[in-house]
Design an enzyme around this catalytic site. Structure first.
Site, PDB file in Angstrom:
ATOM      1  N   GLU A 123       0.866  -1.121  -0.010  1.00  0.00           N
ATOM      2  CA  GLU A 123       0.047   0.037   0.054  1.00  0.00           C
ATOM      3  C   GLU A 123       0.823   1.447  -0.014  1.00  0.00           C
ATOM      4  O   GLU A 123       1.890   1.262   0.690  1.00  0.00           O
ATOM      5  CB  GLU A 123      -0.998  -0.108   1.385  1.00  0.00           C
ATOM      6  N   CYS A 136       3.589   8.595   0.910  1.00  0.00           N
ATOM      7  CA  CYS A 136       4.100   7.827   1.942  1.00  0.00           C
ATOM      8  C   CYS A 136       4.309   6.331   1.435  1.00  0.00           C
ATOM      9  O   CYS A 136       3.265   5.912   0.718  1.00  0.00           O
ATOM     10  CB  CYS A 136       3.024   7.577   3.041  1.00  0.00           C
ATOM     11  N   CYS A 143       6.541  -6.605   7.799  1.00  0.00           N
ATOM     12  CA  CYS A 143       7.437  -5.974   8.682  1.00  0.00           C
ATOM     13  C   CYS A 143       7.774  -7.249   9.695  1.00  0.00           C
ATOM     14  O   CYS A 143       6.967  -8.121  10.011  1.00  0.00           O
ATOM     15  CB  CYS A 143       6.850  -4.940   9.229  1.00  0.00           C
ATOM     16  N   CYS A 147       5.629  -3.820  16.060  1.00  0.00           N
ATOM     17  CA  CYS A 147       5.493  -2.654  16.921  1.00  0.00           C
ATOM     18  C   CYS A 147       3.998  -2.922  17.285  1.00  0.00           C
ATOM     19  O   CYS A 147       3.117  -3.050  16.418  1.00  0.00           O
ATOM     20  CB  CYS A 147       5.747  -1.287  16.401  1.00  0.00           C
ATOM     21  N   CYS A 150       0.884  -0.809  15.693  1.00  0.00           N
ATOM     22  CA  CYS A 150       1.067  -0.540  14.220  1.00  0.00           C
ATOM     23  C   CYS A 150       0.459  -1.867  13.645  1.00  0.00           C
ATOM     24  O   CYS A 150       0.808  -2.966  13.924  1.00  0.00           O
ATOM     25  CB  CYS A 150       2.399  -0.471  13.748  1.00  0.00           C
ATOM     26  N   GLY A 207       6.969  -1.604   6.379  1.00  0.00           N
ATOM     27  CA  GLY A 207       8.454  -2.286   6.342  1.00  0.00           C
ATOM     28  C   GLY A 207       9.391  -1.168   7.234  1.00  0.00           C
ATOM     29  O   GLY A 207       8.986   0.155   7.525  1.00  0.00           O
ATOM     30  N   GLU A 208      10.439  -1.678   7.744  1.00  0.00           N
ATOM     31  CA  GLU A 208      11.344  -0.880   8.189  1.00  0.00           C
ATOM     32  C   GLU A 208      12.503  -0.771   7.132  1.00  0.00           C
ATOM     33  O   GLU A 208      13.072  -1.560   6.672  1.00  0.00           O
ATOM     34  CB  GLU A 208      12.142  -1.703   9.290  1.00  0.00           C
ATOM     35  N   SER A 261      11.198   6.646  14.886  1.00  0.00           N
ATOM     36  CA  SER A 261       9.729   6.226  15.517  1.00  0.00           C
ATOM     37  C   SER A 261      10.054   5.703  16.962  1.00  0.00           C
ATOM     38  O   SER A 261      10.360   4.964  17.399  1.00  0.00           O
ATOM     39  CB  SER A 261       9.322   5.065  14.644  1.00  0.00           C
ATOM     40  N   LEU A 262       9.613   7.045  17.641  1.00  0.00           N
ATOM     41  CA  LEU A 262      10.252   6.890  19.266  1.00  0.00           C
ATOM     42  C   LEU A 262       9.011   6.399  20.032  1.00  0.00           C
ATOM     43  O   LEU A 262       9.475   5.244  20.655  1.00  0.00           O
ATOM     44  CB  LEU A 262      10.536   8.090  19.665  1.00  0.00           C
ATOM     45  N   HIS A 263       8.148   6.979  20.456  1.00  0.00           N
ATOM     46  CA  HIS A 263       6.841   6.699  21.010  1.00  0.00           C
ATOM     47  C   HIS A 263       6.879   6.265  22.534  1.00  0.00           C
ATOM     48  O   HIS A 263       6.039   5.868  23.253  1.00  0.00           O
ATOM     49  CB  HIS A 263       6.122   5.365  20.341  1.00  0.00           C
ATOM     50  N   ASN A 338      -4.034   6.145  15.639  1.00  0.00           N
ATOM     51  CA  ASN A 338      -5.267   5.691  14.549  1.00  0.00           C
ATOM     52  C   ASN A 338      -5.639   4.388  14.767  1.00  0.00           C
ATOM     53  O   ASN A 338      -4.956   3.353  14.522  1.00  0.00           O
ATOM     54  CB  ASN A 338      -4.518   5.905  13.144  1.00  0.00           C
ATOM     55  N   CYS A 381      -1.432   6.808   9.347  1.00  0.00           N
ATOM     56  CA  CYS A 381      -0.301   6.318  10.088  1.00  0.00           C
ATOM     57  C   CYS A 381      -0.398   5.241  10.657  1.00  0.00           C
ATOM     58  O   CYS A 381      -1.171   5.250  12.006  1.00  0.00           O
ATOM     59  CB  CYS A 381       0.418   7.360  10.994  1.00  0.00           C
TER      60      CYS A 381
END
Length: 410
Positions: A123, A136, A143, A147, A150, A207-208, A261-263, A338, A381
């Site tokens: 996507e 994006c 992946c 996470c 996600c 993906g990373e 991508s901290l979070h 989201n 996201c």
């Protein structure tokens, strides 16, 4: 006497085998100039003409957006026919296009198996805003990082995308938006009022990216080449969950903007939300950020922070975030969570997000709250996912046997 191959001569290098179209032809999109010179040699182009032909192809592929050799009218018909017999420049199949009520667009694209056993799907999302349009882009099918907030992390890794497949997402978007010369924008599309329709790209899709470093690097260097797609590296952002060994390479070898991508601000919570933290904990990650090549107030690192209700959204979390980032030129993107089917989290209350943002702003960091876009089509996201799965070896062998058995059928 053993044969030798001079790999310093571009024409002697074999065309890389990774990007093969569905019709079995090598794909020219995603090849660098040296590989294109080798491709011209394979097609029988005289040596003295190869560099000129490569320049012509580069222009048609990346300036004019051609996906058919027949359109390349500055190249002789004989050569166009010869190239068409040997190679492909066709776009991938668009399985589905969805348009959100806010103008966000999402494409589901299908690519050949290339080791996965069956065709794979990814996507790609276009987010229009006043004065700019952001694309994006995905770097992998699925992946490995799992996470917990996600949606993509619930899809096991199928395979890496090739440079051609990464670039194809940009080319398809520009096709569909009328962003190439002499192409029309779809009627009613929400796009910037002037200039390019795709002004920015972010490697924040499925993906990373840093677990597919070489392919991402090649694709982004082509996307930023001044004689082709010509996107400024200041308008390309690569987001990583924290693959520390590749962060410095990203700055020195690609030179794009970096997002983390901290979070979470404590290792024990980040171990849960972003499990790669167990391998590269916060101190290692932030040390790599401080050493990022070219880091300055003009080239800040973006730290992405998804707001999870009752998990990471307290004032004490905000205070620790400011302490952790001290001395790093940074911007902090606050992302309202989201939701997606089966998720265990809720989005923080809006008042909580604003209080969090106000504290960070008061301490000298820009902290925009990202407006949720495309939620109604699962394009926001953390919501991207496809149905692709890697086949088991027995399944692949059975499929190949079926294809061989049916090859000569009417």
């Amino acid at each position: 006497m053993p044969a030798t191959l001079d790999l310093t001569d571009p024409s002697a290098r074999p065309v890389r085998p990774a990007a093969i179209a569905a019709d079995g032809k090598p794909v020219l999109v995603g090849m660098d100039r040296d590989e294109l010179i080798a491709a011209m040699a394979e097609a029988g182009v005289p040596e003295r003409q190869r560099k000129m032909r490569v320049n012509q192809l580069w222009h048609w592929l990346y300036v004019r957006g051609s996906s058919d050799f027949a359109d390349m009218h500055t190249i002789s018909k004989d050569l166009r026919d010869k190239l068409d017999a040997h190679f492909s420049v066709a776009r991938p199949e668009i399985v589905e296009e969805q348009i959100s009520s806010d103008g966000t667009r999402k494409w589901l694209m299908r690519f050949p198996p290339r080791g996965a056993g069956r065709p794979v799907e990814v996507e790609t999302v276009y987010i229009p805003e006043e004065g700019r349009g952001t694309l994006c882009i995905s770097s992998q099918v699925g992946c490995t990082l799992t996470c917990t907030f996600c949606h993509t992390g619930t899809q096991k890794l199928v395979r890496n995308l090739t440079p051609e497949e990464i670039l194809a997402q940009l080319l398809v978007a520009r096709d569909r938006l009328g962003d190439f010369p002499h192409k029309d924008t779809p009627q009613g599309a929400i796009v910037p009022t002037e200039g390019r329709k795709v002004t920015n790209i972010v490697m924040m899709g499925m993906g990373e990216p840093l677990y597919n470093f070489e392919n991402v690097k090649k694709a982004l260097l082509i996307a930023s080449d001044g004689d082709g797609l010509a996107l400024s590296r200041r308008r390309i952002t690569l987001s990583t969950s924290g693959v520390v060994p590749e962060i410095t390479r990203t700055g020195t070898e690609i030179g794009v903007m970096l997002a983390i991508s901290l979070h979470a601000v404590r290792d024990e919570l980040r171990d849960e939300l972003v499990p790669i933290n167990k391998k590269y904990p916060l101190k290692q990650l932030l040390d790599a950020c401080r050493a990022y090549p070219g880091l300055s107030n003009a080239r800040r690192i973006t730290f992405e922070y998804v707001m999870l209700k009752g998990v990471n959204d307290s004032l004490s979390d905000a205070k620790e975030l400011v302490r952790l980032l001290k001395g790093i030129p940074a911007k902090i993107n606050l992302i309202p969570f989201n939701p997606w089917p089966g998720s265990a989290y809720e989005c923080s209350d809006w008042d909580t997000i604003e209080t969090f943002a106000d504290f960070i702003n008061a301490n000298g960091y820009a902290s925009p709250i990202r407006t949720p876009r495309g939620r109604d089509i699962l394009a926001a996201c953390g919501q991207l996912k496809s149905e692709s799965e890697r086949m088991r070896k027995t399944e692949r062998l059975a499929l190949e046997a079926m294809m061989i058995a049916g090859h000569g059928a009417d």
